[in-house]
Write an enzyme that holds these catalytic residues in place. Sequence first.
Site, PDB file in Angstrom:
ATOM      1  N   HIS A   1     -43.811   5.873 -51.909  1.00  0.00           N
ATOM      2  CA  HIS A   1     -44.613   6.971 -51.550  1.00  0.00           C
ATOM      3  C   HIS A   1     -43.999   8.317 -52.194  1.00  0.00           C
ATOM      4  CE1 HIS A   1     -46.476   4.665 -48.606  1.00  0.00           C
ATOM      5  NE2 HIS A   1     -47.613   5.393 -48.535  1.00  0.00           N
TER       6      HIS A   1
ATOM      7  N   LYS B   1     -42.164  12.297 -48.060  1.00  0.00           N
ATOM      8  CA  LYS B   1     -42.729  11.356 -46.767  1.00  0.00           C
ATOM      9  C   LYS B   1     -41.383  11.075 -46.132  1.00  0.00           C
ATOM     10  CE  LYS B   1     -44.990   7.120 -45.345  1.00  0.00           C
ATOM     11  NZ  LYS B   1     -45.749   7.989 -44.448  1.00  0.00           N
TER      12      LYS B   1
END
Length: 267
Positions: A155, A159
């Site tokens: 990600h 995040k």
Amino acid sequence: MRRIAVMGAAGRMGKTLIEAVQQTQGAGLTAAIDRPDSSLVGADAGELAALGRIGVLLSDDLAKVADDFDVLIDFTHPSVTLKNLAFCRKHGKAMIIGTTGFTSEEKQLLAEAGKDIPIVFAANFSVGVNLSLKLLDMAARVLGDDVDIEIIEAHHRHKVDAPSGTALRMGEVVANALGRDLQEVAVYGREGQTGARDRQTIGFATVRAGDVVGDHTVLFAAEGERLEITHKASSRMTFAKGAVRAALWLDGREAGLYDMQDVLELR
């Protein structure tokens, strides 16, 4: 028209949700909320999402817009979501929850609230990811204990939780199919002299870099062959569209804690 409120409306996901709501027939954005200290409070939600004015102003308090919506979409933080959950439960509002990072105890609070209001809670609202979960269940049941299983996810650098909620959900699906308890068999990263791999374990590896929206691969590795089930998201819109689809699906539903497998009739 299904009247939808978006929490965290000034954030990246919030803006995408606003766009998805406005693009979906039968849905309309009627409330948008962000944190009280946001400098954008009072701005037009449509302009925040680069859609032009839509006449919905960004609020700093869910209570101020309590009469303006039927269902709240919340992709924020566990602490924020739980406060909103209590509010929606008290006022009889449906919820779509895409927040990740809940503890087991916090998930139980969601289940309790589901006795009073309809909720769709999912680690990932992408149709493709939820189809992947179905495939993972099938693969795990067929391959059984004859493979090593690893889950690799990537990600963007912003995040805050790891592994991702989607990766953990994938691990739960695989573990359940094999009759294992994920909390007992999960291995999060490896370092040093780890020794030979225990085939009963399920490994997790996490990457955080750049602007990766979300990549997930589950590897089933046997002697002589391996199977990989991969999903790659290139836009947050796929999650937003799934959330709005779930919001429409909840219309008229009885109280309960549902997930996207229910929405997509994959059970």
